[in-house]
Design a protein around this motif. Structure first.
Motif, mmCIF file in Angstrom:
data_model
loop_
_atom_site.group_PDB
_atom_site.id
_atom_site.type_symbol
_atom_site.label_atom_id
_atom_site.label_comp_id
_atom_site.label_asym_id
_atom_site.label_seq_id
_atom_site.Cartn_x
_atom_site.Cartn_y
_atom_site.Cartn_z
ATOM 1 N N ARG A 103 -9.494 4.672 -17.508
ATOM 2 C CA ARG A 103 -9.135 5.771 -16.618
ATOM 3 C C ARG A 103 -10.399 6.560 -16.332
ATOM 4 O O ARG A 103 -11.165 6.876 -17.246
ATOM 5 C CB ARG A 103 -8.070 6.660 -17.268
ATOM 6 C CG ARG A 103 -7.577 7.792 -16.368
ATOM 7 C CD ARG A 103 -6.429 8.553 -17.005
ATOM 8 N NE ARG A 103 -5.221 7.722 -17.038
ATOM 9 C CZ ARG A 103 -4.732 7.172 -18.135
ATOM 10 N NH1 ARG A 103 -5.357 7.335 -19.300
ATOM 11 N NH2 ARG A 103 -3.640 6.432 -18.085
ATOM 12 N N GLU B 49 0.652 3.214 -11.044
ATOM 13 C CA GLU B 49 0.796 4.472 -11.776
ATOM 14 C C GLU B 49 -0.141 4.563 -12.971
ATOM 15 O O GLU B 49 -0.626 5.640 -13.313
ATOM 16 C CB GLU B 49 2.249 4.636 -12.251
ATOM 17 C CG GLU B 49 3.272 4.687 -11.132
ATOM 18 C CD GLU B 49 3.079 5.889 -10.224
ATOM 19 O OE1 GLU B 49 2.685 6.955 -10.735
ATOM 20 O OE2 GLU B 49 3.325 5.748 -9.011
ATOM 21 N N THR B 50 -0.416 3.407 -13.623
ATOM 22 C CA THR B 50 -1.165 3.431 -14.880
ATOM 23 C C THR B 50 -2.507 2.716 -14.825
ATOM 24 O O THR B 50 -3.333 2.892 -15.726
ATOM 25 C CB THR B 50 -0.334 2.787 -16.005
ATOM 26 O OG1 THR B 50 -0.167 1.386 -15.709
ATOM 27 C CG2 THR B 50 1.025 3.450 -16.128
#
Length: 356
Positions: free
Chosen positions: A221, A280-281
């Motif tokens: 991320r 989303e992830t």
């Protein structure tokens, strides 16, 4: 794809019979590419196109070389410049066409070059040699090897220098006003993993690092905070089966234009694997994997429709085109291989993007 017109620029090694950059006309809907012309240049091992679509920049034995892109996709030579070190292996340009960045595999150098208002290449702005030693293993040199330079997305305040010798991704803060590089952080990859390249999602939320010797994609991320860039590890996924890892060698990685899928090529096993990206992830899930019917798929190019891709098979001197069926989870060869000597890199360019 309507009336949109595309060309593909393919760089080759010119040690043998090849002479430079091959220009292909693309039929995206039918999944076809037809060679139109070859532009002479010495060993264009990597190339890129400016965001406004007006200029192409390429590695050359002399350093780096600039071309003007004509309305039909043809290339007109502009100028060339020395990069202050040994020949580069990867090139990138910022979205506003202010600087050109070059990765040096042979000397472990990151070079920042001025770009002039007319798109030509100016003088060296800054350059940094990586220092240190990686883990000393027999299969590779442990000295610095910068494989890739990639700007962080959106504001492009940083550039990531992927060093396969040190098992690092060094992140440099960019001073656009003064033309300077300053180390901001280091993303440390697993020991002896040999990171080869990094790619970001368009929204800037996720980064994917391809590791050549570990045969994995490391998923992070990504956040650009007031305190600097932040990478948070969230997944490691194999590009080849565990029993094939010793014969592997992850070689190329690209995302589809819509950001839904990530493709990786693997030398040694001569395969391509496709992952679906969880929107989303950022997590990857394997869709399918198959052989590419050639040797050493050094890199790959994905058509704008996301349903066709090409494998650049360096050692068997060919480009092979495939059609993908995501619903049935497979891809198949489409047409005959295209003969081309030692293909290294590809950039697919939409001609309508050219601004005059």
């Amino acid at each position: 794809m309507g009336n949109e017109r595309y060309v593909a620029y393919v760089g080759t090694y010119t040690h043998g019979n090849s002479v430079g950059i091959h220009i292909y006309d693309l039929d995206v809907e039918q999944g076809k590419m037809v060679e139109r012309k070859v532009i002479p240049i010495n060993n264009p091992s990597d190339l890129t196109v400016s965001k406004d679509g007006r200029f192409l920049y390429s590695i050359a034995d002399e350093g780096v070389k600039a071309f003007r892109i004509l309305p039909d996709g043809d290339l007109e030579a502009m100028n060339k410049k020395w990069i202050g070190g040994m020949r580069g292996c990867y090139v990138a340009v910022d979205d506003k066409n202010r600087y050109l960045f070059v990765a040096g595999y042979h000397d472990g150098r990151v070079t920042m070059m001025h770009l002039e208002e007319d798109g030509s290449i100016g003088e060296i702005a800054d350059g940094i040699f990586h220092k240190g030693m990686g883990r000393n293993i027999a299969e590779r040199s442990s000295r610095p090897h910068v494989n890739c330079v990639e700007l962080t997305p959106l504001k492009q305040n940083y550039i990531c220098a992927v060093d396969g010798g040190l098992d690092h991704v060094k992140i440099y803060q960019l001073d656009y006003e003064h033309g300077k590089l300053k180390i901001a952080d280091i993303l440390r990859c697993p020991l002896s993993s040999a990171p080869r390249m990094i790619r970001f999602t368009k929204d800037g939320n996720y980064a994917y690092v391809l590791c050549e010797l570990k045969n994995t994609v490391e998923v992070h991320r990504y956040m650009c905070t007031p305190d600097g860039p932040k990478f948070e590890f969230i997944q490691s996924i194999r590009t080849v089966d565990e029993e094939e890892a010793a014969n592997g060698g992850a070689s190329g990685m690209e995302l589809t234009e819509d950001g839904r899928y990530l493709f990786c090529s693997n030398a040694g096993t001569n395969t391509v694997i496709i992952y679906e990206i969880n929107q989303e992830t950022g997590i990857l899930t394997e869709v399918c994997s198959s052989a590419i019917s050639g040797d050493y798929p050094k890199t790959l190019g994905i058509f704008p429709d996301g349903r066709h891709f090409v494998s650049l098979n360096h050692d068997t001197n060919e480009i092979i085109l495939f059609a993908v069926d995501y619903e049935k989870k497979y891809f198949l060869m489409k047409g005959r291989p295209i003969r081309i000597e030692t293909p290294n890199c590809i950039h697919i360019h939409k001609l309508q993007d050219v601004v005059r």
